[in-house]
Design a protein around this motif. Structure first.
Motif, PDB file in Angstrom:
ATOM      1  N   LEU A   1      -0.987  -5.083  18.174  1.00 13.92           N
ATOM      2  CA  LEU A   1      -0.284  -4.092  17.369  1.00 13.92           C
ATOM      3  C   LEU A   1       0.826  -4.843  16.633  1.00 13.92           C
ATOM      4  O   LEU A   1       1.577  -5.594  17.252  1.00 13.92           O
ATOM      5  N   VAL A   2       0.915  -4.668  15.313  1.00  8.70           N
ATOM      6  CA  VAL A   2       1.794  -5.514  14.509  1.00  8.70           C
ATOM      7  C   VAL A   2       2.860  -4.709  13.788  1.00  8.70           C
ATOM      8  O   VAL A   2       2.636  -3.549  13.422  1.00  8.70           O
ATOM      9  N   ASN A   3       4.030  -5.315  13.606  1.00 13.32           N
ATOM     10  CA  ASN A   3       5.103  -4.741  12.802  1.00 13.32           C
ATOM     11  C   ASN A   3       4.765  -4.987  11.334  1.00 13.32           C
ATOM     12  O   ASN A   3       4.696  -6.135  10.891  1.00 13.32           O
ATOM     13  N   ASP A   4       4.553  -3.921  10.554  1.00 12.78           N
ATOM     14  CA  ASP A   4       4.152  -4.060   9.152  1.00 12.78           C
ATOM     15  C   ASP A   4       5.141  -4.899   8.350  1.00 12.78           C
ATOM     16  O   ASP A   4       4.766  -5.624   7.429  1.00 12.78           O
ATOM     17  N   ALA A   5       6.420  -4.810   8.683  1.00 11.54           N
ATOM     18  CA  ALA A   5       7.453  -5.536   7.938  1.00 11.54           C
ATOM     19  C   ALA A   5       7.363  -7.049   8.140  1.00 11.54           C
ATOM     20  O   ALA A   5       7.926  -7.816   7.355  1.00 11.54           O
TER      21      ALA A   5
END
Length: 244
Positions: A194-198
């Motif tokens: 799961l990744v931080n879009d920023a």
């Protein structure tokens, strides 16, 4: 699921909207009324998300009824008079349905209201959460600012949280983490990531490349590909956008 209420002095108008609601996924009918005062009582008890409100009623107009509502609710005007549209939008209503109401227009209205409800929920969620705590070693509680979180990796019943130059292991499932973090800022791209879009630098060759040192490349899983790229397309500037 949108919870709706109908207030209209005409029974056939209520029957039509009731039929439309029953035929449409994502919305349910909490109640309906022809009497404004009874409607006010029921709306207070049922707390619906959206009110389909007739403007032209003999006892009290829809515009007057709006003033009696003390709670935040998305309102859709229903009327046979198009001139009320301007008045409605001046009052920040969710949408406007002109009678006779077609089913296709009703579906468009529901999509619009659902988006407004989701946006409002997202803003409320984002405003209340820009950090969280996890339990580390020796039951120590560790604070993590969301803007500093790069990505999360699942490891059976544990997750590894990659946070700035550090990584923390905690006893959580990926599902629990995904449900907690705001969906407009974090993306599930793989069963294990799961990744931080920023923190995304580029997307290439089926991988997400992050702004990190050393450079991190995370795979995009087939199961999550369509949902992820659908989200990316909404914030992708194309040549045609300049021509609109």
């Amino acid at each position: 699921m949108l919870k709706s209420f109908i207030l209209d002095d005409e029974a056939h108008a209520i029957e039509l909207l009731t039929d439309y609601i029953e035929r449409t996924s994502g919305i349910e009918l909490a109640g309906s009324e022809t009497n404004p005062l009874e409607a006010l009582r029921k709306i207070t008890e049922l707390t619906p998300d959206v009110l389909f409100l007739d403007i032209d009623m003999p006892e009290i107009s829809g515009l007057e009824f709006m003033k009696l509502l003390g709670q935040k609710i998305h309102i859709v005007f229903t009327t046979g008079h198009a001139e009320y549209a301007v008045e409605g939008y001046n009052r920040d209503i969710a949408d406007y349905l002109l009678k006779p109401i077609s089913y296709s227009r009703f579906v468009t209205c529901c999509d619009r209201v659902a988006q407004k409800v989701a946006d409002a929920a997202g803003k409320k969620k984002d405003a209340s959460k820009n950090f969280f705590y996890i339990q580390g070693d020796n039951k120590k509680m560790i604070k993590i600012n969301m803007e500093e979180l790069f990505y999360v990796q699942s490891l059976n019943n544990y997750v590894i949280i990659y946070h700035q130059s550090d990584k923390l292991v905690t006893y959580l499932t990926m599902k629990e983490v995904e449900q907690f973090l705001p969906a407009d800022k974090f993306s599930r791209i793989h069963k294990s990531y799961l990744v931080n879009d920023a923190k995304i630098k580029t997307i290439e060759s089926g991988h997400v490349i992050l702004h990190s040192q050393p450079v991190t490349a995370l795979p995009i899983g087939l199961k999550y590909r369509d949902q992820f790229f659908s989200k990316i397309r909404k914030v992708t500037l194309k040549r045609g956008d300049w021509e609109k």
